[in-house]
Design a protein around this motif. Structure first.
Motif, PDB file in Angstrom:
ATOM      1  N   VAL A  51       0.834  -1.208   0.000  1.00  0.00           N
ATOM      2  CA  VAL A  51       0.000   0.000   0.000  1.00  0.00           C
ATOM      3  C   VAL A  51       0.869   1.259   0.000  1.00  0.00           C
ATOM      4  O   VAL A  51       0.621   2.192  -0.775  1.00  0.00           O
ATOM      5  CB  VAL A  51      -0.975  -0.008   1.202  1.00  0.00           C
ATOM      6  N   LEU A  52       1.898   1.280   0.840  1.00  0.00           N
ATOM      7  CA  LEU A  52       2.779   2.456   0.885  1.00  0.00           C
ATOM      8  C   LEU A  52       3.508   2.671  -0.435  1.00  0.00           C
ATOM      9  O   LEU A  52       3.639   3.808  -0.900  1.00  0.00           O
ATOM     10  CB  LEU A  52       3.785   2.316   2.029  1.00  0.00           C
ATOM     11  N   SER A  53       3.968   1.588  -1.039  1.00  0.00           N
ATOM     12  CA  SER A  53       4.690   1.746  -2.306  1.00  0.00           C
ATOM     13  C   SER A  53       3.755   2.204  -3.419  1.00  0.00           C
ATOM     14  O   SER A  53       4.141   3.031  -4.255  1.00  0.00           O
ATOM     15  CB  SER A  53       5.415   0.463  -2.688  1.00  0.00           C
ATOM     16  N   TYR A  54       2.504   1.726  -3.424  1.00  0.00           N
ATOM     17  CA  TYR A  54       1.576   2.175  -4.472  1.00  0.00           C
ATOM     18  C   TYR A  54       1.176   3.632  -4.250  1.00  0.00           C
ATOM     19  O   TYR A  54       1.023   4.380  -5.223  1.00  0.00           O
ATOM     20  CB  TYR A  54       0.346   1.279  -4.539  1.00  0.00           C
ATOM     21  N   LEU A  55       1.031   4.039  -2.987  1.00  0.00           N
ATOM     22  CA  LEU A  55       0.757   5.453  -2.712  1.00  0.00           C
ATOM     23  C   LEU A  55       1.901   6.325  -3.226  1.00  0.00           C
ATOM     24  O   LEU A  55       1.675   7.392  -3.806  1.00  0.00           O
ATOM     25  CB  LEU A  55       0.552   5.674  -1.213  1.00  0.00           C
ATOM     26  N   LEU A  58       1.627   6.569  -6.955  1.00  0.00           N
ATOM     27  CA  LEU A  58       0.570   7.514  -7.343  1.00  0.00           C
ATOM     28  C   LEU A  58       1.052   8.955  -7.211  1.00  0.00           C
ATOM     29  O   LEU A  58       0.766   9.799  -8.066  1.00  0.00           O
ATOM     30  CB  LEU A  58      -0.681   7.294  -6.494  1.00  0.00           C
ATOM     31  N   PHE A  59       1.787   9.232  -6.134  1.00  0.00           N
ATOM     32  CA  PHE A  59       2.341  10.575  -5.945  1.00  0.00           C
ATOM     33  C   PHE A  59       3.305  10.931  -7.071  1.00  0.00           C
ATOM     34  O   PHE A  59       3.227  12.026  -7.657  1.00  0.00           O
ATOM     35  CB  PHE A  59       3.050  10.664  -4.590  1.00  0.00           C
ATOM     36  N   VAL A  60       4.209  10.023  -7.385  1.00  0.00           N
ATOM     37  CA  VAL A  60       5.176  10.284  -8.460  1.00  0.00           C
ATOM     38  C   VAL A  60       4.456  10.438  -9.789  1.00  0.00           C
ATOM     39  O   VAL A  60       4.778  11.332 -10.581  1.00  0.00           O
ATOM     40  CB  VAL A  60       6.247   9.166  -8.522  1.00  0.00           C
ATOM     41  N   ASN A  61       3.459   9.599 -10.036  1.00  0.00           N
ATOM     42  CA  ASN A  61       2.725   9.664 -11.294  1.00  0.00           C
ATOM     43  C   ASN A  61       1.976  10.983 -11.429  1.00  0.00           C
ATOM     44  O   ASN A  61       1.848  11.512 -12.533  1.00  0.00           O
ATOM     45  CB  ASN A  61       1.757   8.485 -11.406  1.00  0.00           C
ATOM     46  N   LYS A  62       1.498  11.512 -10.325  1.00  0.00           N
ATOM     47  CA  LYS A  62       0.763  12.778 -10.367  1.00  0.00           C
ATOM     48  C   LYS A  62       1.703  13.967 -10.576  1.00  0.00           C
ATOM     49  O   LYS A  62       1.369  14.892 -11.311  1.00  0.00           O
ATOM     50  CB  LYS A  62      -0.025  12.964  -9.071  1.00  0.00           C
ATOM     51  N   THR A  63       2.879  13.926  -9.934  1.00  0.00           N
ATOM     52  CA  THR A  63       3.790  15.069 -10.025  1.00  0.00           C
ATOM     53  C   THR A  63       4.792  14.960 -11.170  1.00  0.00           C
ATOM     54  O   THR A  63       5.104  15.965 -11.801  1.00  0.00           O
ATOM     55  CB  THR A  63       4.541  15.264  -8.697  1.00  0.00           C
ATOM     56  N   PHE A  64       5.306  13.762 -11.413  1.00  0.00           N
ATOM     57  CA  PHE A  64       6.288  13.534 -12.488  1.00  0.00           C
ATOM     58  C   PHE A  64       5.869  12.288 -13.276  1.00  0.00           C
ATOM     59  O   PHE A  64       6.480  11.229 -13.118  1.00  0.00           O
ATOM     60  CB  PHE A  64       7.696  13.313 -11.924  1.00  0.00           C
ATOM     61  N   PRO A  65       4.862  12.381 -14.131  1.00  0.00           N
ATOM     62  CA  PRO A  65       4.343  11.177 -14.803  1.00  0.00           C
ATOM     63  C   PRO A  65       5.376  10.408 -15.620  1.00  0.00           C
ATOM     64  O   PRO A  65       5.294   9.189 -15.732  1.00  0.00           O
ATOM     65  CB  PRO A  65       3.233  11.707 -15.716  1.00  0.00           C
ATOM     66  N   ASP A  66       6.376  11.105 -16.139  1.00  0.00           N
ATOM     67  CA  ASP A  66       7.378  10.427 -16.950  1.00  0.00           C
ATOM     68  C   ASP A  66       8.406   9.665 -16.114  1.00  0.00           C
ATOM     69  O   ASP A  66       9.203   8.912 -16.651  1.00  0.00           O
ATOM     70  CB  ASP A  66       8.093  11.431 -17.864  1.00  0.00           C
ATOM     71  N   GLY A  74      12.808   1.875  -8.232  1.00  0.00           N
ATOM     72  CA  GLY A  74      13.404   2.298  -6.973  1.00  0.00           C
ATOM     73  C   GLY A  74      12.647   1.768  -5.769  1.00  0.00           C
ATOM     74  O   GLY A  74      13.244   1.291  -4.799  1.00  0.00           O
ATOM     75  N   ILE A  75      11.330   1.827  -5.817  1.00  0.00           N
ATOM     76  CA  ILE A  75      10.526   1.351  -4.688  1.00  0.00           C
ATOM     77  C   ILE A  75      10.637  -0.170  -4.576  1.00  0.00           C
ATOM     78  O   ILE A  75      10.573  -0.712  -3.468  1.00  0.00           O
ATOM     79  CB  ILE A  75       9.065   1.837  -4.788  1.00  0.00           C
ATOM     80  N   PHE A 112       2.748 -10.550  -4.327  1.00  0.00           N
ATOM     81  CA  PHE A 112       2.383  -9.147  -4.130  1.00  0.00           C
ATOM     82  C   PHE A 112       3.126  -8.248  -5.107  1.00  0.00           C
ATOM     83  O   PHE A 112       2.571  -7.258  -5.590  1.00  0.00           O
ATOM     84  CB  PHE A 112       2.662  -8.708  -2.684  1.00  0.00           C
ATOM     85  N   LEU A 113       4.376  -8.573  -5.411  1.00  0.00           N
ATOM     86  CA  LEU A 113       5.132  -7.805  -6.389  1.00  0.00           C
ATOM     87  C   LEU A 113       4.495  -7.911  -7.773  1.00  0.00           C
ATOM     88  O   LEU A 113       4.393  -6.912  -8.498  1.00  0.00           O
ATOM     89  CB  LEU A 113       6.589  -8.280  -6.436  1.00  0.00           C
ATOM     90  N   LEU A 114       4.036  -9.082  -8.140  1.00  0.00           N
ATOM     91  CA  LEU A 114       3.331  -9.266  -9.409  1.00  0.00           C
ATOM     92  C   LEU A 114       2.067  -8.417  -9.443  1.00  0.00           C
ATOM     93  O   LEU A 114       1.786  -7.727 -10.430  1.00  0.00           O
ATOM     94  CB  LEU A 114       2.984 -10.743  -9.622  1.00  0.00           C
TER      95      LEU A 114
END
Length: 127
Positions: A51-55, A58-66, A74-75, A112-114
């Protein structure tokens, strides 16, 4: 529906199904094997870290989508390091046969990684 709620909508039943399967296997097939970690502690770790890694994704995708793909790599590395830290008590213990414990930890780790990879790819493809 927000991407996070959609993620949780699938994560909860997936986690419950995996937990039930692993609990059934450990109780019925490995009844004589003493495990260092309980099944619930393994799953609490996996669910929280997922959950923490997906959050974070989502943050990175919203601020730096590329940069979402790099953030996922990295996560994933950070998750592996957190797994090693989680397993340090087992590594330092006097347990003679650690293979069942390591298997019972890393089988759900990769499942879970899959799961997270599928959602990360969906996230990357939307950007």
């Amino acid at each position: 529906m927000s991407p996070f709620l959609n993620f949780l909508k699938y994560l909860v039943p997936y986690s419950l199904l995996l937990f039930a399967a692993q609990y059934f296997i450990t109780v019925n097939l490995f009844e004589d094997t003493p495990f260092f970690y309980s099944t619930w502690s393994i799953y609490v770790f996996h669910i929280i870290i997922t959950v923490l890694s997906y959050l974070f994704l989502l943050f990175v995708n919203k601020t730096f989508p590329d940069k979402t793909g790099f953030a996922f790599m990295g996560i994933s590395l950070i998750k592996m390091m957190a797994s090693v830290v989680f397993l340090i008590p087992l590594i330092k213990s006097d347990t003679i046969d650690r293979i069942p414990d390591v298997a019972m930890f890393f089988i759900p780790y990769f499942l879970f990684l899959l799961f997270e990879t599928i959602f990360a790819v969906r996230l990357i493809n939307k950007a």
